[in-house]
Structures are given as structure tokens and as C-alpha cells.
Design a protein around this motif. Sequence first.
Motif, short mmCIF file in Angstrom:
data_model
loop_
_atom_site.label_atom_id
_atom_site.label_comp_id
_atom_site.label_asym_id
_atom_site.label_seq_id
_atom_site.Cartn_x
_atom_site.Cartn_y
_atom_site.Cartn_z
N THR A 116 1.04 -1.79 0.16
CA THR A 116 -0.26 0.00 -0.29
C THR A 116 0.92 1.38 -0.03
OG1 THR A 116 -1.84 -1.39 1.14
CG2 THR A 116 -2.09 1.02 1.24
N THR A 117 2.05 1.24 0.86
CA THR A 117 2.82 2.30 0.60
C THR A 117 3.18 2.68 -0.91
OG1 THR A 117 3.90 1.46 2.94
CG2 THR A 117 5.39 3.57 1.56
N TYR A 118 3.61 1.48 -1.33
CA TYR A 118 4.58 1.19 -2.57
C TYR A 118 3.10 2.25 -3.85
CZ TYR A 118 8.15 -1.10 -1.14
OH TYR A 118 8.98 -1.76 -0.65
N LEU A 119 1.77 2.04 -3.43
CA LEU A 119 0.68 2.09 -4.32
C LEU A 119 0.57 3.92 -4.17
CD1 LEU A 119 -1.75 -1.38 -3.94
CD2 LEU A 119 -0.24 0.51 -6.30
N LEU A 120 0.87 4.27 -2.77
CA LEU A 120 0.63 5.08 -2.56
C LEU A 120 1.47 6.72 -3.06
CD1 LEU A 120 -0.24 5.17 1.62
CD2 LEU A 120 -1.82 6.07 0.08
N ALA A 121 2.65 5.86 -2.81
CA ALA A 121 3.89 6.67 -3.41
C ALA A 121 3.44 6.80 -4.80
CB ALA A 121 5.31 6.45 -3.26
#
Length: 180
Positions: A116-121
Motif C-alpha cells: 500500500t505504501t508503494y501504491l500511495l507513492a
Amino acid sequence: MTTTGATRHTRHDRRMFAVMNDRGAQALYATAARRRTAVAAHVLLTAAGVAAGIGTRTSEGQWPAFALLALALPWCLATGVINGATRGLLELRTHVLDERQLAERDRVRARAHRLTTYLLAGAVVGVAAGDWTGQVRAGTLLVPVLAALFVMHWLMPLWVAGLAARDEPAGEAWHEPEAW
């Protein structure tokens, strides 16, 4: 009804444990390929549901609302298949799970958090790039992107758990914990 420690298993706990461990639909998630298919179907149904939900706000017609209603039942069924495959890893309360399940749930949540962190970034970079190049105003993308990211954040642990679930050893029978 006594259990280890000060925790009491309620009727709700016993019922949810039984539902999440019902092997009646095991054929739907018995193999890794079937679990991947269930997760892929869930992801596609979720994406279509988010698009229909956003469409209810941006479209003048009523078709997105009807599409959202039509997607609800298959989405719920796919959710049930994944929950069955994981034996309720994310749905059961903490005191119902054993140490192995708690460790697995922590691993699943950590992996989902990273994804999810990668998707947010990626979303931040994408929206910023669209705004910077003048192709799209960031304000126009704000609600749809935030809605999609919220849903992905909410469901990513379920998807990761469904993909991480392993085949059960042959002949392993389900039984309630002895403390119940």
C-alpha cells in the motif's frame, strides 16, 4: 466455558470460527491457482465497484448505481472464498487465533502495508506529474484517487492473505479448539 488466560470465547467467537472454518466450499480454494483466481476476481470486482461508486458521483445516469448493486453479491461471494481460504485470519478476533495464526496475520499485514505504501507513492507521483505537465488538475483527481487508495488500503491485507494461503495437508480435519 473456560479458556486459557482471562479471555472468554463468546457465542459470536464460536460462530465466526465455525463459519470461517467451514470446509463446505473448500473446492473453490483448494489449490493455489484457485486462490489466485479468487483474489484476481475480487480485485476486478472491487475495481469495478470503485469505478461504479465514483460514477454515481460523476455520471448523470443511474447505471453506475445499478452496476454497483449488481457487483455486490459476487464481491461478497469472492470475499467469502478468500476468508475461507485463510480460515478467517483477518476476520477472527485476536484471542481466537493461536500463536502461529497471529504471526501469520502480522506478516500479512506488514506485507500489505508495504504494498500500500508503494501504491500511495505511485499515486502521489502520478497525480503530481499530471498536475505538473498540465494534463490534469490535481483537484480533479483528488476524490477518485483517494477513494481508490482507501479501498486498496482496506482490502490489501485480504488479498495478500489470500495469495499467501497454503494448501492444506491431505487428511487434515478441522476441529474446534479443545478449550471450547
